[in-house]
Design a protein around this motif. Structure first.
Motif, PDB file in Angstrom:
ATOM      1  N   THR A   8      41.271  44.564   4.783  1.00  0.00           N
ATOM      2  CA  THR A   8      40.738  44.887   6.110  1.00  0.00           C
ATOM      3  C   THR A   8      41.174  43.883   7.173  1.00  0.00           C
ATOM      4  N   SER A   9      41.305  42.599   6.799  1.00  0.00           N
ATOM      5  CA  SER A   9      41.705  41.599   7.802  1.00  0.00           C
ATOM      6  C   SER A   9      43.166  41.735   8.190  1.00  0.00           C
ATOM      7  N   ASN A  10      43.959  42.480   7.413  1.00  0.00           N
ATOM      8  CA  ASN A  10      45.360  42.710   7.741  1.00  0.00           C
ATOM      9  C   ASN A  10      45.606  44.074   8.377  1.00  0.00           C
ATOM     10  N   ILE A  11      44.525  44.748   8.744  1.00  0.00           N
ATOM     11  CA  ILE A  11      44.626  45.989   9.514  1.00  0.00           C
ATOM     12  C   ILE A  11      44.122  45.681  10.922  1.00  0.00           C
ATOM     13  N   LEU A  12      45.034  45.638  11.881  1.00  0.00           N
ATOM     14  CA  LEU A  12      44.652  45.364  13.264  1.00  0.00           C
ATOM     15  C   LEU A  12      44.434  46.678  14.006  1.00  0.00           C
ATOM     16  N   LEU A  13      43.621  46.611  15.072  1.00  0.00           N
ATOM     17  CA  LEU A  13      43.250  47.814  15.830  1.00  0.00           C
ATOM     18  C   LEU A  13      43.650  47.644  17.282  1.00  0.00           C
ATOM     19  N   ASP A  14      44.380  48.625  17.817  1.00  0.00           N
ATOM     20  CA  ASP A  14      44.793  48.539  19.219  1.00  0.00           C
ATOM     21  C   ASP A  14      43.675  49.019  20.139  1.00  0.00           C
ATOM     22  N   GLU A  15      43.976  49.132  21.427  1.00  0.00           N
ATOM     23  CA  GLU A  15      42.927  49.474  22.401  1.00  0.00           C
ATOM     24  C   GLU A  15      42.342  50.859  22.174  1.00  0.00           C
ATOM     25  N   GLU A  16      43.071  51.733  21.465  1.00  0.00           N
ATOM     26  CA  GLU A  16      42.552  53.066  21.150  1.00  0.00           C
ATOM     27  C   GLU A  16      42.079  53.159  19.710  1.00  0.00           C
ATOM     28  N   MET A  17      41.891  52.012  19.077  1.00  0.00           N
ATOM     29  CA  MET A  17      41.419  51.894  17.692  1.00  0.00           C
ATOM     30  C   MET A  17      42.371  52.538  16.686  1.00  0.00           C
ATOM     31  N   ASN A  18      43.664  52.531  17.007  1.00  0.00           N
ATOM     32  CA  ASN A  18      44.673  52.965  16.046  1.00  0.00           C
ATOM     33  C   ASN A  18      44.986  51.806  15.115  1.00  0.00           C
ATOM     34  N   ALA A  19      45.137  52.110  13.836  1.00  0.00           N
ATOM     35  CA  ALA A  19      45.393  51.075  12.839  1.00  0.00           C
ATOM     36  C   ALA A  19      46.848  50.626  12.859  1.00  0.00           C
ATOM     37  N   LYS A  20      47.035  49.310  12.705  1.00  0.00           N
ATOM     38  CA  LYS A  20      48.377  48.736  12.605  1.00  0.00           C
ATOM     39  C   LYS A  20      48.386  47.745  11.446  1.00  0.00           C
ATOM     40  N   VAL A  21      49.193  48.046  10.438  1.00  0.00           N
ATOM     41  CA  VAL A  21      49.307  47.161   9.277  1.00  0.00           C
ATOM     42  C   VAL A  21      50.044  45.898   9.708  1.00  0.00           C
ATOM     43  N   SER A  22      49.490  44.740   9.325  1.00  0.00           N
ATOM     44  CA  SER A  22      50.094  43.464   9.714  1.00  0.00           C
ATOM     45  C   SER A  22      50.235  42.553   8.506  1.00  0.00           C
ATOM     46  N   ASP A  23      50.785  41.374   8.745  1.00  0.00           N
ATOM     47  CA  ASP A  23      50.901  40.295   7.766  1.00  0.00           C
ATOM     48  C   ASP A  23      51.761  40.682   6.559  1.00  0.00           C
ATOM     49  N   PHE A  24      53.057  40.416   6.687  1.00  0.00           N
ATOM     50  CA  PHE A  24      53.986  40.695   5.597  1.00  0.00           C
ATOM     51  C   PHE A  24      54.336  39.418   4.833  1.00  0.00           C
ATOM     52  N   GLY A  25      53.402  38.468   4.834  1.00  0.00           N
ATOM     53  CA  GLY A  25      53.644  37.181   4.204  1.00  0.00           C
ATOM     54  C   GLY A  25      53.859  37.252   2.706  1.00  0.00           C
ATOM     55  N   LEU A  26      53.326  38.273   2.043  1.00  0.00           N
ATOM     56  CA  LEU A  26      53.497  38.409   0.597  1.00  0.00           C
ATOM     57  C   LEU A  26      54.377  39.597   0.230  1.00  0.00           C
ATOM     58  N   ALA A  27      54.941  40.258   1.218  1.00  0.00           N
ATOM     59  CA  ALA A  27      55.691  41.492   0.969  1.00  0.00           C
ATOM     60  C   ALA A  27      56.954  41.233   0.153  1.00  0.00           C
ATOM     61  N   ARG A  28      57.358  42.238  -0.615  1.00  0.00           N
ATOM     62  CA  ARG A  28      58.588  42.176  -1.394  1.00  0.00           C
ATOM     63  C   ARG A  28      59.412  43.436  -1.144  1.00  0.00           C
TER      64      ARG A  28
END
Length: 397
Positions: free
Chosen positions: A200-220
């Motif tokens: 949940t802490s890596n799902i950011l919300l824009d001004e219209e509450m649309n979800a944006k996946v963030s934080d690719f620090g562990l991505a492969r």
């Protein structure tokens, strides 16, 4: 049979012909090899040229970033993650940005940093936080991202007062947005990316509450035909990691599917899987949802603040999908393409879910548990990560 006087025997003739054919074949093979090698070298040069062009187009001067953030003032600080501080900034054209100032012990060199910036810059989707650029001067390594107005999902979802702002239409929109973002990473982008830290802490919300996946620090990144990988360093967030990853270090697209399932059940219930306690009925949120499903009482897990705004069919279907995603056997979990189809088409018949992976603390083993808790307390840097942005704590404004 011998040839006539002055002639050539048939054996000698055959040997000559075979030699010529072999020589021609070897010549053709060698020529093809040289052409292929030259083409690969040309393609590499082209990729390097394109990469350099991308780097140049994304590079910001340090003085510009300092001006945008009021020289990284405390008033502009909006978050702190494992890899550094996050500041809100405003560019000269009026655009708001989120500036991630990486700590000097992040473990990356300049070339590695630029290569990863080029990589992440290729990931462009409305449900992913967009990388705008970077700054690399002296000891400074800085990532510039689009500014996302409404902080992270956990800021709303687990706060008794703020969760009231997330009615069912908004939560359903968030679920579908997350699904679109993960589907893009798994299937539709130029790269095949396994996120490995969906929470949940890596799902950011824009001004219209649309979800944006963030934080690719562990991505492969996976190859086109690669389906899974193994690691000896199990690093992630307790409560969201699939059991095969937490226990054995196996991860795949189905690991992200498991994390998505946990997210869905948390969004519906308003409760954290890792901190769920419900008397003797269930040890965690997954087992709680499963038992209510078997008892044909799935809606009892729903956040009470949704009363009056929810659609019974939509909530029940989302619980069903969430349980399919957290099944213990990764082979029985649906792909994100199927999940997205399930969310958007009621004509798709959903199979009955199997028992989920009961992620009680005693099921993952003492060693693994200590390792996970150590990571969560220190937020260790990952040198093999795709990039190092990590907005894990956002301060209320």
């Amino acid at each position: 049979m011998n040839a006539g006087k002055g002639g050539i025997s048939s054996q000698v003739l055959i040997a000559i012909i075979v030699s010529i054919v072999v020589f021609v074949l070897l010549f053709i093979i060698g020529l093809c090899f040289l052409i292929s090698k030259a083409k690969k070298k040309y393609d590499t040069l082209q990729e390097d040229t394109i990469g350099n062009e991308i780097v140049q187009s994304l590079q910001y001067d340090l003085i510009t970033i300092q001006a945008a953030t009021n020289n990284f003032s405390e008033e502009n600080k909006i978050g702190k993650g494992g890899f550094g501080d996050v500041y809100k900034g405003t560019l000269p054209n009026g655009q708001d940005i989120a500036v991630k100032r990486l700590s000097q012990n992040s473990g990356q060199g300049a070339e590695e940093f630029k290569n990863e910036v080029v990589l992440v810059a290729k990931l462009q989707h409305r449900n992913l936080v967009r990388l705008l650029g970077f700054c690399l001067e002296g000891e400074e390594k800085i990532l510039i991202y689009e500014f996302v107005a409404n902080k992270s999902l956990d800021y709303f979802l687990f706060d008794p007062e703020k969760q009231k702002e997330l009615d069912w239409p908004i939560r359903y929109q968030i679920v579908r947005g997350i699904a679109r973002g993960i589907l893009y990473l798994h299937q539709d982008s130029q790269l095949r990316v396994i996120h490995r830290d969906l929470k949940t802490s890596n799902i950011l919300l824009d001004e219209e509450m649309n979800a944006k996946v963030s934080d690719f620090g562990l991505a492969r990144i996976f190859g086109v035909n690669q389906t899974q990988a193994n690691t000896d360093r199990v690093i992630g967030t307790y409560g969201y990691m699939s059991p095969e990853y937490a226990i054995h270090g196996h991860f795949s697209v189905k690991s992200d599917v498991f994390s998505f399932g946990v997210l869905v059940l948390e969004i519906i219930s308003g409760k954290k899987n890792s901190e769920f306690y419900h008397s003797d009925y269930a040890d965690d949120l997954l087992s709680y949802a499963w038992k209510l499903w078997k008892d044909e009482r799935p809606l009892e897990m729903m956040d009470p603040t949704l009363e009056g705004s929810y659609s019974r069919n939509e909530v029940t279907r989302c619980i069903h999908i969430g349980l399919l995603c957290v099944q213990e056997d990764p082979n029985t979990r649906p792909s994100m393409a199927i999940v997205f189809l399930m969310l958007n088409s009621y004509s798709v018949t959903l199979p009955f879910p199997q028992k989920p992976a009961f992620f009680a603390r005693n099921s993952i083993g003492t060693t693994t548990q200590k390792r996970l808790e150590s990571y969560q307390s220190t937020n260790m840097s990952i040198p093999s990560s795709v990039n190092e942005v990590s907005i894990t704590e956002l301060y209320p404004r």
